[in-house]
Design a protein around this motif. Structure first.
Motif, mmCIF file in Angstrom:
data_model
loop_
_atom_site.group_PDB
_atom_site.id
_atom_site.type_symbol
_atom_site.label_atom_id
_atom_site.label_comp_id
_atom_site.label_asym_id
_atom_site.label_seq_id
_atom_site.Cartn_x
_atom_site.Cartn_y
_atom_site.Cartn_z
ATOM 1 N N HIS A 90 29.347 41.029 50.718
ATOM 2 C CA HIS A 90 28.417 39.894 50.717
ATOM 3 C C HIS A 90 29.123 38.618 50.270
ATOM 4 N N ALA A 91 29.984 38.723 49.267
ATOM 5 C CA ALA A 91 30.753 37.553 48.844
ATOM 6 C C ALA A 91 31.634 37.042 49.983
ATOM 7 N N ILE A 146 34.956 35.850 44.431
ATOM 8 C CA ILE A 146 34.524 37.028 43.676
ATOM 9 C C ILE A 146 34.311 36.616 42.221
ATOM 10 N N PRO A 147 33.112 36.809 41.679
ATOM 11 C CA PRO A 147 32.871 36.372 40.294
ATOM 12 C C PRO A 147 33.683 37.190 39.302
ATOM 13 N N SER A 148 34.149 36.525 38.245
ATOM 14 C CA SER A 148 34.905 37.214 37.200
ATOM 15 C C SER A 148 33.987 37.947 36.237
ATOM 16 N N GLU A 149 32.733 37.516 36.153
ATOM 17 C CA GLU A 149 31.708 38.188 35.363
ATOM 18 C C GLU A 149 30.423 38.189 36.174
ATOM 19 N N PRO A 150 29.508 39.116 35.879
ATOM 20 C CA PRO A 150 28.245 39.137 36.626
ATOM 21 C C PRO A 150 27.487 37.813 36.526
ATOM 22 N N PRO A 156 24.139 43.914 49.706
ATOM 23 C CA PRO A 156 25.340 43.976 50.543
ATOM 24 C C PRO A 156 25.312 42.918 51.651
ATOM 25 N N ALA A 157 26.367 42.907 52.457
ATOM 26 C CA ALA A 157 26.482 41.950 53.558
ATOM 27 C C ALA A 157 25.352 42.130 54.559
ATOM 28 N N GLY A 158 25.111 41.050 55.331
ATOM 29 C CA GLY A 158 24.149 41.113 56.415
ATOM 30 C C GLY A 158 22.940 40.227 56.248
ATOM 31 N N VAL A 159 22.927 39.378 55.204
ATOM 32 C CA VAL A 159 21.802 38.471 55.014
ATOM 33 C C VAL A 159 21.878 37.337 56.037
ATOM 34 N N ALA A 160 20.751 36.661 56.227
ATOM 35 C CA ALA A 160 20.711 35.564 57.204
ATOM 36 C C ALA A 160 21.678 34.448 56.821
ATOM 37 N N LEU A 161 21.823 34.192 55.519
ATOM 38 C CA LEU A 161 22.710 33.137 55.047
ATOM 39 C C LEU A 161 24.136 33.322 55.549
ATOM 40 N N GLY A 162 24.564 34.566 55.739
ATOM 41 C CA GLY A 162 25.932 34.840 56.167
ATOM 42 C C GLY A 162 26.120 34.903 57.669
ATOM 43 N N GLN A 163 25.063 34.654 58.453
ATOM 44 C CA GLN A 163 25.153 34.746 59.907
ATOM 45 C C GLN A 163 25.584 33.416 60.517
#
Length: 285
Positions: A86-87, A94-98, A248-255
């Motif tokens: 997703h990132a 990639i975040p270093s902390e949550p 996980p990956a596959g959200v509309a934002l990433g399309q």
């Protein structure tokens, strides 16, 4: 065990889905499926014994609404950008902390309840997530083993998001995360003993019958145990609190453009291995 709450909104009663898939009434044993019950091991043992006896009253599920599997939730802690894929799809580091944000408990609805597209929304998005439900008060946990010992169980969560409100309207993410009906939860709370490895679950989501997300919790940047341990360093987690652990990956934002954001009339279906399925039709608020 698979614990759930059935009935009209605000008047749900506790129930159990037995090993044969039969719905059983728990009303004579417990008041509700909530933090009070999850923290009471003796009460849970009574439920287990009653389930094993096969003597719990059968409930006819025909026409019966399934509500959220946890009542009186204290807080919903959410973890952002917690999947490597997703990132990558959103171009985020990639975040270093949550990354932590919150959803209000009043965003929670049943797994098949209507989801409302907010007024003036142009970027309502979907996110299938593994929800962790806390069973013991957790503060300053030191190890992953200790963290998992504080988990009561797991559920399917739909972290519905409005991306314009979240990203483009200033402030924190909360504007795009707390619209009404934006957290369908359930159908079941599956107790932790039935999920031996929370990092080995597949998550799937479809919109209008087209598969959009097909991921696995193995892709989590911060696994469930680390998320619970980490969050407990900053706040006390109480029985019945919920942690949404990311999508996980596959959200509309990433399309690619034009991004296929949700509209009234769309139907979203999602599921996680062993934790059940959800189905929501979207309508305008």
């Amino acid at each position: 065990m698979k614990l759930l709450r059935v009935g009209t909104a605000g008047a749900e009663r506790p129930a159990l889905l037995d090993q044969d898939g039969t719905l059983r009434d728990l009303s004579a044993l417990v008041k509700d499926i909530d933090g009070e019950l999850l923290a009471d091991e003796a009460a849970l043992d009574r439920v287990r014994a009653a389930a094993a006896s096969g003597e719990l009253p059968v409930v006819d599920p025909a026409g019966l609404r399934t509500g959220p599997p946890v009542g009186r939730i204290g807080k919903i802690v959410c973890i952002g950008l917690n999947y490597h894929d997703h990132a990558r799809e959103t171009g985020a580091d990639i975040p270093s902390e949550p990354i932590i944000f919150f959803k209000a408990p009043d965003t929670v609805v049943g797994p098949d309840d209507t989801v409302l597209v907010p007024r003036k929304s142009v970027k309502t998005d979907w996110e299938v997530e593994l929800a962790v439900v806390i069973g013991r008060t957790a503060r300053y946990l030191e190890s992953h083993e200790e963290a998992l010992a504080h988990v009561a169980g797991y559920a399917v969560s739909h972290d519905v998001s409005e991306r314009e409100f979240q990203i483009e309207r200033g402030g924190q993410w909360d504007k795009g995360k707390n619209c009404e009906t934006f957290n369908p939860l359930g159908p079941w709370l599956v107790t932790a003993d039935e999920v031996p490895d929370p990092q080995a679950l597949s998550l799937k989501l479809s919109v209008n019958g087209e598969r959009k997300q097909n991921g696995t919790t193995a892709e989590q940047i911060f696994p469930v145990a680390e998320v619970v341990r980490y969050v407990s360093q900053f706040m006390t987690l109480y029985p019945g609190d919920v942690i949404n652990t990311g999508t996980p990956a596959g959200v509309a934002l990433g399309q690619p453009e034009p991004k296929p954001y949700l509209r009234a009339g769309d139907v979203v279906e999602l599921e996680i291995d062993g934790l059940g399925r959800q189905r929501q039709e979207l309508k305008d608020a």
